[in-house]
Design a protein around this motif. Structure first.
Motif, mmCIF file in Angstrom:
data_model
loop_
_atom_site.group_PDB
_atom_site.id
_atom_site.type_symbol
_atom_site.label_atom_id
_atom_site.label_comp_id
_atom_site.label_asym_id
_atom_site.label_seq_id
_atom_site.Cartn_x
_atom_site.Cartn_y
_atom_site.Cartn_z
ATOM 1 N N UNK A 1 0.730 -1.145 0.162
ATOM 2 C CA UNK A 1 0.028 0.109 0.006
ATOM 3 C C UNK A 1 1.103 1.221 -0.007
ATOM 4 N N UNK A 2 0.503 2.136 -0.776
ATOM 5 C CA UNK A 2 1.185 3.396 -0.905
ATOM 6 C C UNK A 2 0.447 4.503 -0.885
ATOM 7 N N UNK B 1 -1.429 3.050 -4.407
ATOM 8 C CA UNK B 1 -1.325 1.534 -4.598
ATOM 9 C C UNK B 1 -2.018 0.926 -3.171
ATOM 10 N N UNK B 2 -3.027 0.192 -3.591
ATOM 11 C CA UNK B 2 -4.149 -0.351 -2.377
ATOM 12 C C UNK B 2 -4.025 -1.756 -2.102
ATOM 13 N N UNK B 3 -3.273 -2.427 -1.144
ATOM 14 C CA UNK B 3 -3.100 -3.807 -0.787
ATOM 15 C C UNK B 3 -3.008 -4.772 -2.002
ATOM 16 N N UNK C 1 -1.449 3.128 -10.702
ATOM 17 C CA UNK C 1 -0.478 2.703 -9.766
ATOM 18 C C UNK C 1 0.876 1.896 -10.230
ATOM 19 N N UNK C 2 0.910 1.724 -11.357
ATOM 20 C CA UNK C 2 2.168 0.819 -12.141
ATOM 21 C C UNK C 2 3.292 1.407 -11.472
ATOM 22 N N UNK D 1 -3.779 -3.521 -12.651
ATOM 23 C CA UNK D 1 -4.262 -2.742 -11.603
ATOM 24 C C UNK D 1 -5.270 -1.700 -11.984
ATOM 25 N N UNK D 2 -6.177 -1.180 -11.083
ATOM 26 C CA UNK D 2 -7.284 -0.248 -11.501
ATOM 27 C C UNK D 2 -7.318 0.452 -10.350
ATOM 28 N N UNK D 3 -7.271 1.859 -10.462
ATOM 29 C CA UNK D 3 -7.206 2.873 -9.172
ATOM 30 C C UNK D 3 -6.555 2.337 -8.047
ATOM 31 N N UNK D 4 -5.204 1.653 -8.359
ATOM 32 C CA UNK D 4 -4.384 1.383 -7.247
ATOM 33 C C UNK D 4 -4.757 -0.030 -6.539
#
Ligand SMILES: Nc1ncnc2c1ncn2[C@@H]1O[C@H](COP(=O)(O)OP(=O)(O)OP(=O)(O)O)[C@@H](O)[C@H]1O
Ligand SMILES: [Mg+2]
Length: 242
Positions: free
Chosen positions: A10-11, A19-21, A41-42, A212-215
């Motif tokens: 996560x960032x 970046x989410x989990x 978030x790549x 990835x999509x929206x982190x």
């Protein structure tokens, strides 16, 4: 155990969760595609792996050892290199000089003055720059400037190479040539993660794809599964196609 493990990464930047989990692994010798629309978030995942950004939560392991909080220099020393989205050659150095600089972080070799000419030729030749060693970066076409960035990363002798949009701005012929060179690197044992916006350039190159999509991680699977995945198609509906 995977060679590179991203575990619950996560960032956050202030209130924004970039970046989410996110969790995924990259096995030795594999090429994993990391795709997603703009801002998904790549690049942030790559920046977290390289310790360019501090991680908010989660862990990154390389070869079984945690590298989450080690310095960028140490991440490179352990065997991970990244080619970023932007090129930043030093204009007053030749192609060879730019590559040589990246052989210096290794302390043993820097003691002896970095890689010798033959080694530098080897790094350049793997991306088709073997006959351009004496040219200046500003004399090179865009595709060669991008390939120089890969040669610089190779000069750190990585086991894992992270490539952020390596095909961006290239024409079809340049894309096929680079894809062949990436394939040849894999045959020599390189493990890679390749970021792209969509599947178009990656379809035949990658073993597996993470989306990835929206982190968040939206999907993961074989390339042919990913292009058929409805949630992935939906995520791409607003913009370009998958
Ligand atoms: N240093 C930063 N400070 C604040 N926000 C950031 C920073 N870096 C990235 N972000 C934000 O994090 C989100 C993810 O960005 P990131 O660059 O990782 O996306 P990306 O998938 O690489 O996009 P692109 O395909 O455009 O390269 C975006 O909303 C971006 O604005
Ligand atoms: Mg990016």
């Amino acid at each position: 155990m995977s060679l590179l493990e991203i575990d619950g990464l996560t960032k956050r930047f202030g209130g924004l969760t970039a970046v989410d989990d996110v969790s995924f692994g990259v096995d030795r010798g594999e090429i994993v595609g990391l795709i997603g629309p703009n801002g998904s978030g790549k690049s942030t995942v790559f920046n977290c792996i390289m310790s360019v950004y501090d991680v908010t939560d989660g862990a990154i392991r390389f070869d079984g050892e945690e590298i989450t909080d080690v310095s960028t220099h140490e991440v490179v020393n352990r065997g991970v290199a990244r080619v970023s989205q932007e090129s930043n050659p030093i204009e007053r150095y030749s192609v060879a000089g730019n590559i040589k600089l990246f052989t210096l972080p290794n302390t043993v070799r820097s003691f002896y003055g970095g890689a010798d000419e033959q080694e530098i030729y080897g790094y350049a030749d793997r991306v088709g720059l073997g006959d351009k060693l004496e040219e200046q970066p500003d004399e090179l076409p865009h595709a060669d400037v991008r390939r120089l960035e890969i040669a610089k990363a190779l000069a750190t002798e990585p086991e894992v190479l992270l490539l952020d949009e390596p095909f961006a701005g290239m024409n079809q012929a340049e894309i096929s040539t680079l894809a062949e060179q990436i394939e040849a690197m894999r045959e020599e044992g390189m493990t890679m993660v390749v970021v792209d916006h969509n599947m178009s350039g990656l379809m035949s190159l990658v073993d597996r794809t993470v989306v990835l999509h929206n982190g968040s991680k939206l999907a993961a699977g074989l390339p042919e599964e990913i292009v058929e995945d409805e949630s992935v198609q939906e995520a791409y509906l607003a913009g370009e196609g998958i």
